[in-house]
Write a protein that holds these residues in place. Structure first.
Motif, PDB file in Angstrom:
ATOM      1  N   ARG A 152       8.972   2.763  13.095  1.00  0.00           N
ATOM      2  CA  ARG A 152       7.919   2.786  12.091  1.00  0.00           C
ATOM      3  C   ARG A 152       6.514   2.657  12.667  1.00  0.00           C
ATOM      4  NH1 ARG A 152       7.250  -0.213   7.166  1.00  0.00           N
ATOM      5  NH2 ARG A 152       7.072  -2.012   8.498  1.00  0.00           N
ATOM      6  N   LYS A 153       5.583   3.456  12.137  1.00  0.00           N
ATOM      7  CA  LYS A 153       4.175   3.289  12.495  1.00  0.00           C
ATOM      8  C   LYS A 153       3.680   2.003  11.847  1.00  0.00           C
ATOM      9  CE  LYS A 153       2.451   7.911  13.282  1.00  0.00           C
ATOM     10  NZ  LYS A 153       1.849   9.097  12.676  1.00  0.00           N
ATOM     11  N   SER A 154       2.804   1.278  12.559  1.00  0.00           N
ATOM     12  CA  SER A 154       2.369   0.001  11.994  1.00  0.00           C
ATOM     13  C   SER A 154       1.508   0.214  10.751  1.00  0.00           C
ATOM     14  CB  SER A 154       1.620  -0.817  13.032  1.00  0.00           C
ATOM     15  OG  SER A 154       0.547  -0.074  13.534  1.00  0.00           O
ATOM     16  N   ILE A 155       0.614   1.197  10.814  1.00  0.00           N
ATOM     17  CA  ILE A 155      -0.128   1.548   9.603  1.00  0.00           C
ATOM     18  C   ILE A 155       0.211   2.993   9.325  1.00  0.00           C
ATOM     19  CG2 ILE A 155      -2.375   1.952   8.537  1.00  0.00           C
ATOM     20  CD1 ILE A 155      -3.573  -0.181  10.168  1.00  0.00           C
ATOM     21  N   LEU A 156       0.596   3.239   8.117  1.00  0.00           N
ATOM     22  CA  LEU A 156       0.935   4.608   7.780  1.00  0.00           C
ATOM     23  C   LEU A 156      -0.337   5.364   7.434  1.00  0.00           C
ATOM     24  CD1 LEU A 156       3.427   6.321   7.518  1.00  0.00           C
ATOM     25  CD2 LEU A 156       3.465   5.768   5.111  1.00  0.00           C
ATOM     26  N   ALA A 157      -0.414   6.591   7.920  1.00  0.00           N
ATOM     27  CA  ALA A 157      -1.552   7.427   7.573  1.00  0.00           C
ATOM     28  C   ALA A 157      -1.561   7.640   6.056  1.00  0.00           C
ATOM     29  CB  ALA A 157      -1.423   8.763   8.271  1.00  0.00           C
ATOM     30  N   VAL A 158      -2.740   7.926   5.549  1.00  0.00           N
ATOM     31  CA  VAL A 158      -2.867   8.199   4.127  1.00  0.00           C
ATOM     32  C   VAL A 158      -1.904   9.317   3.750  1.00  0.00           C
ATOM     33  CG1 VAL A 158      -4.374   9.148   2.352  1.00  0.00           C
ATOM     34  CG2 VAL A 158      -5.283   7.533   4.018  1.00  0.00           C
ATOM     35  N   SER A 159      -1.094   9.072   2.774  1.00  0.00           N
ATOM     36  CA  SER A 159      -0.198  10.144   2.359  1.00  0.00           C
ATOM     37  C   SER A 159       0.022  10.033   0.877  1.00  0.00           C
ATOM     38  CB  SER A 159       1.119  10.056   3.099  1.00  0.00           C
ATOM     39  OG  SER A 159       1.911   9.049   2.537  1.00  0.00           O
TER      40      SER A 159
ATOM     41  N   ASP B 187       5.478  -0.399   1.927  1.00  0.00           N
ATOM     42  CA  ASP B 187       4.462  -0.002   2.910  1.00  0.00           C
ATOM     43  C   ASP B 187       3.073  -0.021   2.282  1.00  0.00           C
ATOM     44  OD1 ASP B 187       6.307   0.324   4.881  1.00  0.00           O
ATOM     45  OD2 ASP B 187       6.495   2.502   4.633  1.00  0.00           O
ATOM     46  N   ARG B 188       2.979   0.524   1.067  1.00  0.00           N
ATOM     47  CA  ARG B 188       1.683   0.580   0.382  1.00  0.00           C
ATOM     48  C   ARG B 188       1.216  -0.835   0.030  1.00  0.00           C
ATOM     49  NH1 ARG B 188      -1.225   5.086   0.803  1.00  0.00           N
ATOM     50  NH2 ARG B 188      -1.909   5.325  -1.345  1.00  0.00           N
ATOM     51  N   ILE B 189       2.133  -1.649  -0.460  1.00  0.00           N
ATOM     52  CA  ILE B 189       1.767  -3.006  -0.848  1.00  0.00           C
ATOM     53  C   ILE B 189       1.299  -3.777   0.380  1.00  0.00           C
ATOM     54  CG2 ILE B 189       2.657  -5.199  -1.757  1.00  0.00           C
ATOM     55  CD1 ILE B 189       4.498  -3.494  -3.585  1.00  0.00           C
TER      56      ILE B 189
END
Lengths: 197, 252
Positions: A152-159, B187-189
């Motif tokens: 998993r990426k630590s911060i997910l790109a805007v999607s 993830d969003r939260i």
């Protein structure tokens, strides 16, 4: 009454298709591909030419098939191979695809569905030469199974986060079946239903 | 005089193109290194003297470039590059260094480098970069609106004991018999809540610091969490890979 609900279902179906269309033509993929191409033309004219052909084929496939419910599995696999080829020019050894599907002429599948799943894996995963992302594609009975180890990426790109849920909805509406998502600690597995010809 | 620059970009051909264009524009610019990840860039910047200018792609192989700024102090001006402007970098373009859209054109790059040179003599205002980072980071939320049957309810973040996934649905737990479905992924939260208050202990659980009642050593070097008002049957366990970081978070 029956006709009314049928009508509603059809409208809902159309709505989903419309939303999905937006998800399919990922602007990142297009512009990153063009950026790659802008270097390839200096490096290797023949390779650049080939790249243009494949990029055209990808977008032609999307444009020609976005309105269809189902497509021969073979066509979708050709399309996904082209998509992967282009992705690999960009990511090189960081991205490995292990695809082994045999009975391609016996099934139909929702167009662009496999691509959404491969793109989803790429989007959520870290990948490097030391630890490449390996996406495995197999056929099991009347399912295509796409799996990858979770990195998993630590911060997910805007999607939009719509790709997977839209596909789930489309599978339900078009096939009256379920997209199976198995999200355990180590592996992310999606089983995409096929329709036997 | 040679000017040293660093390229942070995860696609080799993209980095190659950028290097080539830079050479075409100014032969006195030397590309010190090309780095492909947040981690690599952080290590590089922590251990070496900084370059005069950094080119930075937004999406890197292990995350977003903004994470680099969280992990080390960068006093160098940055020119961002991105395939698609989803972070509204435009506002930033007006005040400061620059950002370039891919495919990068030689004119735009040349203009950006000229712009950098003209402001280079003045000290770059770090607060501008900081304000960009703040602008780009999702704001921390204070409360979530949830729907319970026909009713809506706004729940303060501090009332949430944990956020969890059960049977592929997402829930927030705010008390006994008070687990409510929420329409956002974990993830969003996780992105939207204060990381000082909450910790992602596994794929399926985010827990709040003040709701932890007990922590018990568990099989295969994991930790079991006893949580305030938790009445689900499932055990809450810190996954092995998260244990070290979790301990660090509990002992900060």
């Amino acid at each position: 009454m029956a006709r009314l609900s049928e009508q509603l279902l059809r409208e809902e179906n159309l709505n989903y298709k419309y939303r999905d269309l937006k998800a399919q033509v990922n602007p990142h993929f297009l512009f990153n591909s063009l950026n790659t191409l802008s270097e390839l033309v200096y490096m290797d004219a023949k390779m650049a030419d080939n790249y243009i052909q494949q990029l055209s084929a990808i977008y032609r496939y999307i444009l020609e098939n976005e309105d269809r419910d189902l497509i021969p599995l073979k066509d979708e696999l050709d399309f996904i191979s082209q998509y992967i080829t282009l992705q690999k020019v960009r990511d090189q050894d960081k991205f490995i695809i292990d695809m082994d599907v045999n009975e391609t002429d016996k099934f139909k599948v929702i167009p662009v569905s496999l691509q959404i799943l491969v793109e989803n894996a790429i989007k959520h995963s870290t990948m490097s030469r030391e630890q490449p992302l390996v996406v495995t594609i197999r056929q099991i009975d009347d399912y295509i199974m796409i799996s990858n180890r979770i990195q998993r990426k630590s911060i997910l790109a805007v999607s939009t986060q719509k790709g997977l849920s839209n596909l789930k909805e489309r599978v339900r509406l078009i096939m009256q079946r379920e997209l199976i998502i198995i999200d355990n600690e180590d592996q992310f597995i999606v089983k995409l239903p096929l329709i036997r010809l | 005089m040679t000017m040293q620059v660093l390229i942070i970009e995860d696609e080799q051909l993209a980095a190659q193109r950028l290097s080539r264009l830079i050479r075409e524009i100014d032969q006195n610019i030397e590309v010190m290194a090309v780095i492909e990840s947040v981690e690599g860039a952080t290590n590089w910047l922590l251990s070496r003297p900084h370059p005069a200018l950094i080119f930075m792609d937004v999406q890197l192989e292990d995350g977003l470039c903004f994470e680099i700024f969280e992990r080390c102090t960068i006093k160098t001006p940055v020119i961002f590059t991105t395939a698609y402007d989803e972070y509204s970098l435009k506002a930033f373009k007006v005040n400061s260094v620059d950002y370039l859209l891919k495919p990068i054109s030689v004119e735009e790059l040349s203009h950006a480098i000229e712009k950098f040179k003209s402001i280079h003599h003045h000290q770059i205002d770090l607060t501008r970069i900081e304000s960009l980072i703040n602008q780009l980071q999702p704001k921390v939320k204070e409360r979530f609106l949830i729907k319970i049957g026909d009713h809506y309810r706004s729940v303060p973040v501090t009332a949430i004991n944990c956020v969890f996934i059960k049977e592929r649905c997402n829930f927030i737990s705010i008390g006994k018999q008070k687990n409510y479905a929420i329409d956002l992924s974990l993830d969003r939260i996780e992105e939207k809540i204060d990381p000082r208050l909450f910790f992602r202990i596994s794929r399926n659980y985010i827990i709040r610091y003040d709701a932890i009642r007990d922590i018990i050593a568990y099989s295969s070097s994991r930790l079991k969490i006893i949580l305030l008002d938790w009445d689900e049957k499932d055990e809450i366990v810190v996954r092995r890979e998260r244990v070290a970081e979790f301990k660090g978070w509990m002992d900060r």
